[in-house]
Design an enzyme around this catalytic site. Sequence first.
Site, PDB file in Angstrom:
ATOM      1  CG  HIS A  82      -1.782   1.194   1.352  1.00 39.76           C
ATOM      2  ND1 HIS A  82      -2.955   1.305   0.646  1.00 39.76           N
ATOM      3  CD2 HIS A  82      -1.676   2.335   2.079  1.00 39.76           C
ATOM      4  CE1 HIS A  82      -3.522   2.466   0.929  1.00 39.76           C
ATOM      5  NE2 HIS A  82      -2.767   3.108   1.790  1.00 39.76           N
ATOM      6  CB  SER A 183      -7.679   5.622   8.547  1.00 43.79           C
ATOM      7  OG  SER A 183      -8.201   5.651   7.248  1.00 43.79           O
TER       8      SER A 183
HETATM    9  N1  URA Z   1      -5.323   7.390   3.945  1.00 43.18           N
HETATM   10  C1  URA Z   1      -6.273   6.711   4.602  1.00 43.18           C
HETATM   11  O1  URA Z   1      -6.709   5.665   4.155  1.00 43.18           O
HETATM   12  N2  URA Z   1      -6.743   7.211   5.755  1.00 43.18           N
HETATM   13  C2  URA Z   1      -6.288   8.352   6.295  1.00 43.18           C
HETATM   14  O2  URA Z   1      -6.740   8.745   7.353  1.00 43.18           O
HETATM   15  C3  URA Z   1      -5.288   9.057   5.600  1.00 43.18           C
HETATM   16  C4  URA Z   1      -4.822   8.539   4.437  1.00 43.18           C
END
Ligand code: URA
Length: 438
Positions: A82, A183
Amino acid sequence: MLIQDIILKKRNGHPLSTEEIDFFVKGYTAGVIPDYQASALLMAVWFAQMNERETADLTRAIADSGEIVDLSTIDGVKIDKHSTGGVADTTTLITAPLAAACGGRVAKISGRGLGHTGGTIDKLESIPGLDPMLAMDDFIRVVSACGLAIISQSPNLVPADKLLYGLRDVTGTVDNVSLISSSIMSKKLAAGADVIVLDVKCGNGAFMRSVDQARTLAAMMASIGRQANKPTSVLITDMSQPLGQAVGNALEVEEAIQVLRGEVTGDLKRVALALAAEMLVAAGLSEGIDRAEARLEAALNNGDGLQRLQRMIELLGGDPRVCDDSALLPRAAETVMLKADRAGYLIDIDSVGIGQAAQLLGAGRATKDDTIDPAVGLEVKVRLGDRIEAGMPVAELHVNRRDHLEAAVEKVRGSLTVDDQIPRAPELIYARIRSREE
Ligand code: URA
Ligand code: CA
């Protein structure tokens, strides 16, 4: 348990218990806790911070709010990769097939682009016929068949993240290390891979502007990985200029294919190989980065990497011939070459501005519901530190509709700064942070 007590506890600077964090995430996702209380708690977290244990608990609670993908029927170590998002960053389309060619099983659930950064799913959808919306059993079938699959996120994955992100976006609570890492990592935990490799971008085109900020985020995500028993490695890489040349969906697919064909080298290839090497080491498929990179170079040179990408494209319904003939990708009606108006050295590139120029041409979305044009975008022909002569081509715009052409040209011009002094070239890979030491 009362949400107002939890808000007070965090506001007064105390760590929340695992149960309190669960109570908040479950209650908010179920619609029992209203936005105003959730906002107050997020703001308290922003000011008082969360420690590593709290952040891991928050991540787990968010991941558990929806479906957890079960990849156990795929043989071997499953790897996820990612990036926190950059401009001209099409590493996934290079990294995943190369790692697969060296024995990795790359199972990646990806997103669409928003704002100045592109999304891998949009890029894949520029390939004629390709449909990335796969059901889970088809996802597993494709990974088993060719060693990699990149598919679009199903709505059943991490519903709490969607809700919380939407609220953070309008309450000034996006830029907090615990909230960002939970997140990102909640989506990785839900996606079911065994090991996780992350590319944290750093520089003027990224969320994290300084290396110190990027390090803090990287360390927190590695800590979450450690606590969740998922080996996690993070590279901090430069985003003070677009990584590759191409910005725009079909253009980026074409550039990834050119790298896999051995026709294009440079920073995009170097970062893609570094990430793929990290994937092989994290999965226990290579001992050490140097050996991993040598294997990956071999897979690139003998065409195995390209074949893997070609096979995946075919299994997702796309036209695999695009790997041999890029003229089969969507093409813009015209190209416009931009030339330097003075001589000197390229001392600054505003990556966000470059991304926004591509967006103006139709390559990106300003809001979630915008449609994009797969063919348009631009190629940046120069890199930081390059000697520039007046009249030299610096960027090529790929244009279908002329209504925003003027604005896009101005954006690109304003994003490239030429001056007399020779600048220092930025580093490409700043740091490597791992959840477990070998
Ligand atoms: N990318 C995400 O998936 N969440 C965030 O809070 C910031 C960047
Ligand atoms: Ca080209």
